[in-house]
Design a protein around this motif. Structure first.
Motif, PDB file in Angstrom:
ATOM      1  N   ASN A 170      40.013  41.179  48.696  1.00  0.00           N
ATOM      2  CA  ASN A 170      41.158  41.252  47.783  1.00  0.00           C
ATOM      3  C   ASN A 170      42.164  40.142  48.081  1.00  0.00           C
ATOM      4  OD1 ASN A 170      40.356  43.421  46.268  1.00  0.00           O
ATOM      5  ND2 ASN A 170      41.528  44.933  47.427  1.00  0.00           N
ATOM      6  N   GLU A 173      40.867  36.899  46.862  1.00  0.00           N
ATOM      7  CA  GLU A 173      40.895  36.857  45.396  1.00  0.00           C
ATOM      8  C   GLU A 173      42.325  36.675  44.876  1.00  0.00           C
ATOM      9  OE1 GLU A 173      36.843  39.541  44.719  1.00  0.00           O
ATOM     10  OE2 GLU A 173      38.791  40.514  44.571  1.00  0.00           O
ATOM     11  N   LYS A 219      41.067  42.587  37.477  1.00  0.00           N
ATOM     12  CA  LYS A 219      40.121  41.464  37.538  1.00  0.00           C
ATOM     13  C   LYS A 219      39.025  41.635  36.493  1.00  0.00           C
ATOM     14  CE  LYS A 219      41.131  41.459  42.372  1.00  0.00           C
ATOM     15  NZ  LYS A 219      40.686  41.898  43.683  1.00  0.00           N
ATOM     16  N   GLY A 226      37.658  49.333  45.200  1.00  0.00           N
ATOM     17  CA  GLY A 226      37.874  48.826  46.561  1.00  0.00           C
ATOM     18  C   GLY A 226      38.951  49.600  47.311  1.00  0.00           C
TER      19      GLY A 226
END
Ligand SMILES: Nc1ncnc2c1ncn2[C@@H]1O[C@H](COP(=O)(O)OP(=O)(O)OP(=O)(O)O)[C@@H](O)[C@H]1O
Ligand SMILES: [Mg+2]
Length: 265
Positions: A170, A173, A219, A226
């Motif tokens: 994460n 990202e 996303k 997650g």
């Protein structure tokens, strides 16, 4: 008379309700939350079932496509490259689907934990070794601060490793143009902490409430499982998860474990 009595009773009941209005709203909110979590549990079971149903035909599709690849070599050269490209795209779609299905099933199944006394810093060093090579291509500087004086914690090493990696993913990202990833451990008030911080865009106030909702994702290809998974695993360790995000500045996710008290022999 009877009716009036009922009305009066009802009115009294109402005024009692008004008096404890705040409690009622609290209770209502709680009920709504229970309904929501039951609904989510049901959606989760359905998702797991759908994932199961999809997995078998999907692996058959993958196998057949591999067989097709062999046939392609017999095509005239002009068609061969195009056919190979089409197959590559199809295979990457299949891989993506397999990944998503794997995520769903892992989430639904909640693997059994193997709790053992673990040194958090050892776990972290192993992970850092694993991820270090990913930092440079992502233009991310890795900063590590491990407190050398930590008690052990009871943890499933592999599961916790996965959760830290989830948070690292994460963090990366959130920093598509690079930044700083800080991995740290320390102890505060008998809780051993692992924190994963990034210098990404942070989470907007309207989203921050929802990041632990299963399937919430901002996303394009995110499954949104997650963080709920990390939270669930931490709860199963008797610990918790803390998230602190400053829009425009970055996010820190902290995994907190109760420190193991040495057994009295
Ligand atoms: N470090 C972070 N910085 C900014 N936003 C974050 C960060 N971590 C989580 N988020 C936000 O929380 C959302 C939920 O995260 P979560 O990990 O549950 O799902 P996801 O990353 O979208 O998908 P996946 O299932 O692939 O992990 C993300 O879509 C993102 O909006
Ligand atoms: Mg994620």
């Amino acid at each position: 008379m009877w009716r009036i009595g009922v009305v009066r009773d009802e009115r009294q009941r109402l005024s009692r309700l008004v008096a404890i209005g705040r409690d009622v709203t609290e209770e209502q909110r709680l009920q709504e939350r229970v309904i929501q979590s039951e609904r989510l549990a049901m959606v989760g079971r359905m998702a797991a079932q759908v994932a199961h149903e999809i997995r078998n035909p999907l692996s058959a599709i993958g196998l057949n496509i591999e067989l097709l690849t062999d046939l392609i070599d017999e095509l005239p050269e002009a068609d061969r490259d195009e056919a190979k490209e089409l197959i590559r795209i199809t295979m990457s779609g299949i891989e993506r689907l397999n990944g998503v299905i794997g995520d769903y099933l892992r989430f639904a199944r909640m693997p059994v934990k193997q709790l053992q006394e673990e040194a958090v810093n050892d776990m972290m060093e192993e992970l850092i070794h694993l991820i270090r090579s990913e930092m440079h291509p992502a233009h991310v500087d890795l900063s590590v601060r491990l407190d050398g004086n930590l008690p052990s914690v009871k943890a499933d090493r592999m599961l916790i490793g996965q959760q830290v990696l989830n948070c690292v993913r994460n963090a990366l990202e959130a920093m598509p143009d690079g930044g700083v990833l800080t991995l740290a451990t320390d102890i505060e008030e008998n809780e051993v902490r692992i924190s994963i911080s990034d210098t990404g865009d942070g989470i907007s106030p309207e989203h921050v409430e929802r990041v632990f909702d299963p399937f919430f994702s901002t996303k394009e290809n995110g499954t949104g499982l997650g963080l709920p998974y990390v939270q669930q695993i931490m709860q199963e360790h008797g610990g918790r998860l803390d998230l602190n995000s400053v829009p425009g500045a970055g996010t820190t996710v902290t995994l907190l474990f109760p420190a193991s008290t040495p057994e009295v022999s």
